[in-house]
Motif scaffolding. Structure first.
Motif, PDB file in Angstrom:
ATOM      1  N   PRO A 154       0.843  -1.199   0.000  1.00 55.61           N
ATOM      2  CA  PRO A 154       0.000   0.000   0.000  1.00 55.61           C
ATOM      3  C   PRO A 154       0.882   1.254   0.000  1.00 55.61           C
ATOM      4  CG  PRO A 154      -0.743  -1.559   1.669  1.00 55.61           C
ATOM      5  CD  PRO A 154       0.562  -2.079   1.137  1.00 55.61           C
ATOM      6  N   SER A 155       0.542   2.197  -0.851  1.00 52.93           N
ATOM      7  CA  SER A 155       1.272   3.466  -0.936  1.00 52.93           C
ATOM      8  C   SER A 155       0.265   4.597  -0.869  1.00 52.93           C
ATOM      9  CB  SER A 155       2.044   3.566  -2.257  1.00 52.93           C
ATOM     10  OG  SER A 155       2.956   2.522  -2.380  1.00 52.93           O
ATOM     11  N   THR A 156       0.513   5.549  -0.002  1.00 52.35           N
ATOM     12  CA  THR A 156      -0.421   6.654   0.191  1.00 52.35           C
ATOM     13  C   THR A 156       0.328   7.972   0.095  1.00 52.35           C
ATOM     14  OG1 THR A 156      -1.725   5.236   1.646  1.00 52.35           O
ATOM     15  CG2 THR A 156      -2.196   7.594   1.728  1.00 52.35           C
ATOM     16  N   TYR A 157      -0.282   8.916  -0.586  1.00 58.42           N
ATOM     17  CA  TYR A 157       0.327  10.223  -0.821  1.00 58.42           C
ATOM     18  C   TYR A 157      -0.595  11.315  -0.310  1.00 58.42           C
ATOM     19  CZ  TYR A 157       3.247   7.493  -3.903  1.00 58.42           C
ATOM     20  OH  TYR A 157       4.115   6.558  -4.391  1.00 58.42           O
ATOM     21  N   LEU A 158      -0.027  12.296   0.359  1.00 59.61           N
ATOM     22  CA  LEU A 158      -0.761  13.481   0.775  1.00 59.61           C
ATOM     23  C   LEU A 158      -0.292  14.616  -0.119  1.00 59.61           C
ATOM     24  CD1 LEU A 158      -2.719  14.940   2.662  1.00 59.61           C
ATOM     25  CD2 LEU A 158      -0.787  15.294   4.233  1.00 59.61           C
ATOM     26  N   ILE A 159      -1.217  15.162  -0.889  1.00 57.24           N
ATOM     27  CA  ILE A 159      -0.909  16.221  -1.845  1.00 57.24           C
ATOM     28  C   ILE A 159      -1.442  17.535  -1.283  1.00 57.24           C
ATOM     29  CG2 ILE A 159      -1.223  17.036  -4.211  1.00 57.24           C
ATOM     30  CD1 ILE A 159      -1.863  13.992  -4.837  1.00 57.24           C
ATOM     31  N   GLY A 160      -0.583  18.530  -1.237  1.00 61.80           N
ATOM     32  CA  GLY A 160      -0.960  19.833  -0.704  1.00 61.80           C
ATOM     33  C   GLY A 160      -1.704  20.678  -1.727  1.00 61.80           C
ATOM     34  N   PRO A 161      -2.279  21.795  -1.281  1.00 64.87           N
ATOM     35  CA  PRO A 161      -3.008  22.684  -2.183  1.00 64.87           C
ATOM     36  C   PRO A 161      -2.149  23.218  -3.327  1.00 64.87           C
ATOM     37  CG  PRO A 161      -3.408  23.275   0.107  1.00 64.87           C
ATOM     38  CD  PRO A 161      -2.336  22.240   0.102  1.00 64.87           C
ATOM     39  N   ASP A 162      -0.837  23.280  -3.120  1.00 69.74           N
ATOM     40  CA  ASP A 162       0.067  23.773  -4.163  1.00 69.74           C
ATOM     41  C   ASP A 162       0.461  22.691  -5.157  1.00 69.74           C
ATOM     42  OD1 ASP A 162       1.615  22.231  -2.501  1.00 69.74           O
ATOM     43  OD2 ASP A 162       3.208  23.711  -2.256  1.00 69.74           O
ATOM     44  N   GLY A 163      -0.022  21.458  -4.974  1.00 71.53           N
ATOM     45  CA  GLY A 163       0.267  20.386  -5.898  1.00 71.53           C
ATOM     46  C   GLY A 163       1.520  19.594  -5.595  1.00 71.53           C
ATOM     47  N   THR A 164       2.159  19.847  -4.467  1.00 64.61           N
ATOM     48  CA  THR A 164       3.350  19.077  -4.110  1.00 64.61           C
ATOM     49  C   THR A 164       2.969  17.924  -3.181  1.00 64.61           C
ATOM     50  OG1 THR A 164       3.895  20.451  -2.205  1.00 64.61           O
ATOM     51  CG2 THR A 164       4.919  21.047  -4.322  1.00 64.61           C
ATOM     52  N   VAL A 165       3.735  16.861  -3.299  1.00 64.99           N
ATOM     53  CA  VAL A 165       3.550  15.718  -2.394  1.00 64.99           C
ATOM     54  C   VAL A 165       4.129  16.137  -1.052  1.00 64.99           C
ATOM     55  CG1 VAL A 165       4.174  13.328  -1.925  1.00 64.99           C
ATOM     56  CG2 VAL A 165       3.656  14.042  -4.266  1.00 64.99           C
ATOM     57  N   ARG A 166       3.280  16.221  -0.055  1.00 69.00           N
ATOM     58  CA  ARG A 166       3.706  16.649   1.278  1.00 69.00           C
ATOM     59  C   ARG A 166       4.194  15.496   2.137  1.00 69.00           C
ATOM     60  NH1 ARG A 166       1.530  21.698   2.738  1.00 69.00           N
ATOM     61  NH2 ARG A 166       1.432  22.922   0.829  1.00 69.00           N
ATOM     62  N   GLN A 167       3.612  14.319   1.903  1.00 69.01           N
ATOM     63  CA  GLN A 167       3.967  13.161   2.725  1.00 69.01           C
ATOM     64  C   GLN A 167       3.685  11.907   1.917  1.00 69.01           C
ATOM     65  OE1 GLN A 167       5.149  13.594   6.017  1.00 69.01           O
ATOM     66  NE2 GLN A 167       5.734  11.466   5.795  1.00 69.01           N
TER      67      GLN A 167
END
Length: 187
Positions: A154-167
């Motif tokens: 499992p891989s999970t990505y948190l994308i910020g409002p600016d479009g960058t992967v935050r975590q």
């Protein structure tokens, strides 16, 4: 004079060669495809378009806040993949419930490459009570999973409002790890 070869030496050499092939992911005769490298924290999240489990078009523009989990919820019953998918889905649903009102879009993408699992996945959305979670259908070639570099875990990505992967998290999610990161992105 021919050197004498001890049977244990021949066996040990064969075992070492086999271990080397297995560790490299090669069965000996076939070329293995190179997996995509996972998107790094701080990198731009790719835009993606596809379908949800009901057949509706979905566009993920690469901007957030989005919690995007690549799971294997249609894995065989009793498998470790299914258990990891179930546990992670509970965390994604929890984040959707807590932070959906603040703009978080919670998405689970079936990382399987077989579109035949769509109906199974639709049933899971009801069985697992995935209210508030966008459930993406499996896609031939798994282009979304590939564009993010998601592998068999499992891989999970948190994308910020600016479009960058935050975590980025690999493995089963925990609310204790994901919650604080999501909270920072939505406030």
């Amino acid at each position: 004079m021919k050197p004498i070869s001890h049977p244990l030496r021949r066996t040990a050499a064969g075992v070492l060669a086999s271990v080397g092939l297995i560790a490299s992911g090669c069965s000996g005769g076939e070329e293995q495809p190179e997996p995509s490298a996972p998107i790094a924290v701080g990198a731009a999240a790719p835009a993606w378009s596809g379908e949800d489990v009901r057949g509706h078009r979905v566009d993920l523009p690469g901007r957030g806040p989005v919690l995007l989990a690549f799971l294997h919820p249609t894995a065989e019953s009793g498998s470790a993949r299914l258990a990891a998918a179930r546990s992670s889905a509970v965390v994604v649903r929890s984040m959707a419930t807590q932070y959906g009102g603040r703009g978080l879009r919670a998405v689970i993408a079936d990382a399987a490459e077989h579109a035949g699992y769509r109906e199974d996945l639709l049933n899971l959305s009801y069985d697992w009570h995935l209210d508030g979670v966008l459930l993406l259908a499996p896609e031939p070639g798994a282009s979304a999973a590939d564009s993010y570099g998601a592998g068999p875990e499992p891989s999970t990505y948190l994308i910020g409002p600016d479009g960058t992967v935050r975590q980025r998290w690999v493995g089963t999610l925990s609310a204790q790890a994901v919650g604080p990161a999501v909270r920072q992105v939505v406030t």
